[in-house]
Design a protein around this motif. Structure first.
Motif, PDB file in Angstrom:
ATOM      1  N   TYR A   1      20.126  -1.611  -9.939  1.00 54.25           N
ATOM      2  CA  TYR A   1      19.644  -1.789  -8.561  1.00 54.25           C
ATOM      3  C   TYR A   1      18.191  -1.312  -8.509  1.00 54.25           C
ATOM      4  CZ  TYR A   1      23.802  -2.435  -5.499  1.00 54.25           C
ATOM      5  OH  TYR A   1      24.873  -2.915  -4.817  1.00 54.25           O
ATOM      6  N   PRO A   2      17.290  -2.080  -7.889  1.00 52.19           N
ATOM      7  CA  PRO A   2      15.940  -1.530  -7.706  1.00 52.19           C
ATOM      8  C   PRO A   2      15.989  -0.255  -6.853  1.00 52.19           C
ATOM      9  CG  PRO A   2      15.964  -3.901  -7.294  1.00 52.19           C
ATOM     10  CD  PRO A   2      17.412  -3.464  -7.423  1.00 52.19           C
ATOM     11  N   LYS A   3      15.094   0.684  -7.164  1.00 51.47           N
ATOM     12  CA  LYS A   3      15.005   1.898  -6.330  1.00 51.47           C
ATOM     13  C   LYS A   3      14.465   1.516  -4.954  1.00 51.47           C
ATOM     14  CE  LYS A   3      16.375   4.701  -9.461  1.00 51.47           C
ATOM     15  NZ  LYS A   3      17.804   5.017  -9.378  1.00 51.47           N
ATOM     16  N   PHE A   4      13.510   0.603  -4.955  1.00 46.61           N
ATOM     17  CA  PHE A   4      13.000   0.050  -3.695  1.00 46.61           C
ATOM     18  C   PHE A   4      12.474  -1.348  -3.974  1.00 46.61           C
ATOM     19  CE2 PHE A   4       9.207   1.936  -5.592  1.00 46.61           C
ATOM     20  CZ  PHE A   4       8.245   0.960  -5.399  1.00 46.61           C
ATOM     21  N   SER A   5      12.392  -2.148  -2.901  1.00 45.25           N
ATOM     22  CA  SER A   5      11.767  -3.464  -3.027  1.00 45.25           C
ATOM     23  C   SER A   5      10.842  -3.679  -1.848  1.00 45.25           C
ATOM     24  CB  SER A   5      12.830  -4.576  -3.063  1.00 45.25           C
ATOM     25  OG  SER A   5      13.489  -4.590  -4.310  1.00 45.25           O
ATOM     26  N   VAL A   6       9.643  -4.175  -2.160  1.00 47.29           N
ATOM     27  CA  VAL A   6       8.689  -4.542  -1.109  1.00 47.29           C
ATOM     28  C   VAL A   6       8.867  -6.022  -0.799  1.00 47.29           C
ATOM     29  CG1 VAL A   6       6.252  -4.774  -0.500  1.00 47.29           C
ATOM     30  CG2 VAL A   6       7.019  -2.810  -1.858  1.00 47.29           C
TER      31      VAL A   6
ATOM     32  N   ALA B   1       0.829  -1.221   0.000  1.00 50.01           N
ATOM     33  CA  ALA B   1       0.000   0.000   0.000  1.00 50.01           C
ATOM     34  C   ALA B   1       0.857   1.263   0.000  1.00 50.01           C
ATOM     35  CB  ALA B   1      -0.922  -0.010   1.226  1.00 50.01           C
ATOM     36  N   ASN B   2       2.129   1.144   0.398  1.00 48.00           N
ATOM     37  CA  ASN B   2       2.975   2.342   0.520  1.00 48.00           C
ATOM     38  C   ASN B   2       3.795   2.662  -0.728  1.00 48.00           C
ATOM     39  OD1 ASN B   2       2.093   2.675   3.153  1.00 48.00           O
ATOM     40  ND2 ASN B   2       3.606   1.197   3.909  1.00 48.00           N
ATOM     41  N   ILE B   3       3.624   1.888  -1.800  1.00 43.52           N
ATOM     42  CA  ILE B   3       4.535   2.109  -2.930  1.00 43.52           C
ATOM     43  C   ILE B   3       4.243   3.401  -3.697  1.00 43.52           C
ATOM     44  CG2 ILE B   3       5.092  -0.328  -3.221  1.00 43.52           C
ATOM     45  CD1 ILE B   3       3.239  -0.470  -5.597  1.00 43.52           C
TER      46      ILE B   3
ATOM     47  N   SER C   1      10.677  -3.163  -7.217  1.00 42.04           N
ATOM     48  CA  SER C   1      10.093  -4.504  -7.218  1.00 42.04           C
ATOM     49  C   SER C   1       9.167  -4.754  -6.041  1.00 42.04           C
ATOM     50  CB  SER C   1      11.194  -5.567  -7.228  1.00 42.04           C
ATOM     51  OG  SER C   1      11.691  -5.808  -5.932  1.00 42.04           O
ATOM     52  N   VAL C   2       8.207  -5.648  -6.288  1.00 41.60           N
ATOM     53  CA  VAL C   2       7.408  -6.264  -5.226  1.00 41.60           C
ATOM     54  C   VAL C   2       7.733  -7.749  -5.327  1.00 41.60           C
ATOM     55  CG1 VAL C   2       5.092  -6.779  -4.391  1.00 41.60           C
ATOM     56  CG2 VAL C   2       5.583  -4.533  -5.409  1.00 41.60           C
TER      57      VAL C   2
ATOM     58  N   ASP D   1      -3.996  -7.119  -7.494  1.00 44.06           N
ATOM     59  CA  ASP D   1      -5.020  -6.134  -7.090  1.00 44.06           C
ATOM     60  C   ASP D   1      -4.446  -5.118  -6.109  1.00 44.06           C
ATOM     61  OD1 ASP D   1      -6.916  -7.309  -8.671  1.00 44.06           O
ATOM     62  OD2 ASP D   1      -7.670  -8.626  -7.092  1.00 44.06           O
ATOM     63  N   GLN D   2      -3.595  -5.597  -5.210  1.00 43.06           N
ATOM     64  CA  GLN D   2      -2.995  -4.666  -4.237  1.00 43.06           C
ATOM     65  C   GLN D   2      -2.130  -3.617  -4.947  1.00 43.06           C
ATOM     66  OE1 GLN D   2      -1.104  -6.149  -0.554  1.00 43.06           O
ATOM     67  NE2 GLN D   2      -1.824  -8.170  -1.125  1.00 43.06           N
ATOM     68  N   VAL D   3      -1.368  -4.050  -5.939  1.00 44.00           N
ATOM     69  CA  VAL D   3      -0.497  -3.106  -6.662  1.00 44.00           C
ATOM     70  C   VAL D   3      -1.351  -2.114  -7.455  1.00 44.00           C
ATOM     71  CG1 VAL D   3       1.247  -2.888  -8.489  1.00 44.00           C
ATOM     72  CG2 VAL D   3       1.451  -4.703  -6.772  1.00 44.00           C
ATOM     73  N   LYS D   4      -2.381  -2.635  -8.135  1.00 41.11           N
ATOM     74  CA  LYS D   4      -3.251  -1.747  -8.922  1.00 41.11           C
ATOM     75  C   LYS D   4      -3.914  -0.705  -8.025  1.00 41.11           C
ATOM     76  CE  LYS D   4      -4.850  -2.675 -12.834  1.00 41.11           C
ATOM     77  NZ  LYS D   4      -4.550  -2.256 -14.219  1.00 41.11           N
ATOM     78  N   ALA D   5      -4.356  -1.153  -6.847  1.00 47.08           N
ATOM     79  CA  ALA D   5      -5.018  -0.214  -5.931  1.00 47.08           C
ATOM     80  C   ALA D   5      -4.014   0.841  -5.448  1.00 47.08           C
ATOM     81  CB  ALA D   5      -5.599  -0.974  -4.733  1.00 47.08           C
ATOM     82  N   ALA D   6      -2.814   0.402  -5.145  1.00 54.17           N
ATOM     83  CA  ALA D   6      -1.810   1.343  -4.628  1.00 54.17           C
ATOM     84  C   ALA D   6      -1.436   2.382  -5.683  1.00 54.17           C
ATOM     85  CB  ALA D   6      -0.560   0.581  -4.173  1.00 54.17           C
ATOM     86  N   LEU D   7      -1.463   1.975  -6.961  1.00 51.84           N
ATOM     87  CA  LEU D   7      -1.017   2.895  -8.025  1.00 51.84           C
ATOM     88  C   LEU D   7      -2.196   3.469  -8.818  1.00 51.84           C
ATOM     89  CD1 LEU D   7       2.221   1.111  -9.326  1.00 51.84           C
ATOM     90  CD2 LEU D   7       1.989   2.927  -7.616  1.00 51.84           C
ATOM     91  N   ALA D   8      -3.353   3.525  -8.168  1.00 55.31           N
ATOM     92  CA  ALA D   8      -4.563   3.990  -8.867  1.00 55.31           C
ATOM     93  C   ALA D   8      -4.385   5.380  -9.475  1.00 55.31           C
ATOM     94  CB  ALA D   8      -5.753   3.974  -7.906  1.00 55.31           C
ATOM     95  N   GLN D   9      -3.548   6.208  -8.866  1.00 57.81           N
ATOM     96  CA  GLN D   9      -3.374   7.584  -9.372  1.00 57.81           C
ATOM     97  C   GLN D   9      -2.246   7.701 -10.397  1.00 57.81           C
ATOM     98  OE1 GLN D   9      -5.748   9.651  -8.472  1.00 57.81           O
ATOM     99  NE2 GLN D   9      -6.486   8.036  -7.108  1.00 57.81           N
TER     100      GLN D   9
END
Ligand code: NZQ
Ligand code: ZN
Length: 384
Positions: free
Chosen positions: A166-171, A20-22, A132-133, A48-56
């Motif tokens: 290198y990934p910028k961040f990884s979940v 949710a924090n991505i 990445s997730v 679904d979680q990724v799509k919801a987090a990046l809805a905007q």
């Protein structure tokens, strides 16, 4: 201790609910390409979680990246990203999706034939930012610079690494891994175990902290591996395994120590030739390398026997034999065969792999560069 320089810029978001924090980690102006594999993320709700987090965000997607990601498939994502002017990649899946996405990131701005990045070590000077997730603890790809890519047309499996990927961040949310089949959990434990061994089982290098880091990862995997295999939804055990896998190949335990990646080099050939899962090739090759290189690795083999397996009695040779047997037994207890005959692969593979490595000039392997084509043959003959 050897000289080293070390920088690892990957930000980790570890734990339940972190997907949710991505949105806050990706620029709002980014045109994002989400990459994924064969559909596990749709079945387990991660998609679904990724799509919801990046809805905007502006978000496109590219699915179908295979295990042992294929150059042919990845180039389709490169074309899509170039055509749509996508400028941020989000890999959602296991090591294959992450590795494939690193290649896509490097290939998008590459001028020329991107396969050269792998086959000719062609220099890269830019890459599209990626993150990445992770849904499969195993490779450490979420916090390192490496990617291993396969090509259908030539049956090659080649690696590259560059700080630009290198990934910028990884979940790392352990709950996303609860749906993994037992085979993939077992593979992940053995992959992480072997990554640790390849940075540890060389010769004493006056690096006691790195040694104890490595031993703590090995011992934690021996404790937590069977637990997380038996109880796939035990969050604590899964979280500990997940953290072990990241720590095993994010560069820290390898600082200032000799390394021996021969098990991986030989294993990649077995995957390229026979489609044996990555970790399953390692379970076959590592015990044989421990045996064949027992003289040059003697000091560390005895240390490993004592500190990791509590083997304290017997002659040097007996303790080394016991340590190799314990390693083999651990892999087999996780469900990974340690012999090639489990895959109906016979002795002819020894010469084929030695020749393939020779043709690429990769026959001075190991911490002493003394694993030659002949040693590769010996290792694989011992693995039948
Ligand atoms: O494709 P989907 O449908 O997502 O299914 C995958 C795939 O079939 C499935 N899976 C992943 N997460 C899941 C899940 N199934 C259910 N629930 C989940 N949460 O697992 C299967 C295997 O996935 P893959 O990504 O291929 O496995 P792994 O993470 O073990 O990656 C292996 C690849 O990484 C390379 C290997 O050579 C191999 O190509 N490596 C990369 C390294 C690196 N970048 O540093 C180092 C390693 O030594 C290794 O060489
Ligand atoms: Zn590996």
């Amino acid at each position: 201790m050897q000289n080293f320089s070390f920088q690892n810029p990957v930000k980790l978001l570890f734990g339940k609910g972190q997907i949710a924090n991505i949105a806050g980690e990706i620029p709002t102006t980014a045109r994002v390409l989400m990459t994924y594999g064969g559909g596990s993320i749709k079945a387990n709700g991660v998609y679904d979680q990724v799509k919801a987090a990046l809805a905007q965000h502006t978000l496109m997607e590219f699915g179908g990246i295979e295990p042992n990601p294929r150059y042919e498939t990845l180039m389709k994502a490169v074309e899509l990203a170039r055509a749509e002017k996508l400028d941020y990649l989000l890999a959602v899946g296991g090591g294959s999706v992450l590795d494939g996405t690193k290649f896509i990131a490097a290939a998008i701005p590459f001028v020329g034939e991107p396969w050269d990045i792998l086959s000719k070590a062609a220099p890269i000077t830019s890459a599209v930012p990626l993150a990445s997730v992770l849904t499969l603890p195993a490779t450490g790809s979420e916090m390192n610079t490496f990617a291993v890519i396969s090509r259908n047309s030539t049956h090659e499996k080649l690696a590259f690494g560059h700080p630009l990927v290198y990934p910028k961040f990884s979940v790392l949310d352990p709950e996303t891994t609860f749906t993994l089949p037992p085979r993939q959990i077992a593979n992940g434990v053995v992959d992480a175990f072997t990554h640790t061994m390849e940075q540890y089982l060389t010769y004493p290098a006056d690096a006691p902290l790195q040694d104890r880091f490595a031993e703590s990862i090995l011992k934690t995997l021996i404790e937590e591996g069977p637990k997380t295999l038996a109880n796939p939804t035990d969050y604590t055990s899964r979280a500990n395994f997940m953290w072990c896998a990241t720590m095993a190949l994010n560069g820290i335990i390898g600082c200032g120590v000799p390394q021996d990646w021969a098990t991986h080099m030989i294993g990649h050939e077995l995957t390229a030739l026979h489609e044996i899962d990555h970790a399953r090739t390692l379970a076959i090759v590592l015990p044989s390398i421990m045996h064949v290189k027992r003289d040059t690795k003697q000091g560390k083999l005895l240390q490993y026997a004592e500190r990791v397996w509590d083997i304290r009695t017997g002659t040097d040779a007996e303790r080394i034999d016991a340590a190799i047997a314990a390693t083999r037994k651990f892999f087999e207890s996780m469900g990974l065969p340690t012999r090639l005959n489990a895959y109906n692969v016979g002795e002819e593979v020894a010469g084929i792999v030695a020749d393939r490595l020779s043709s690429r000039g990769e026959v001075a392997l190991g911490e002493h560069k003394d694993i030659t084509a002949q040693t590769v043959r010996d290792i694989l003959r011992m693995s039948i």
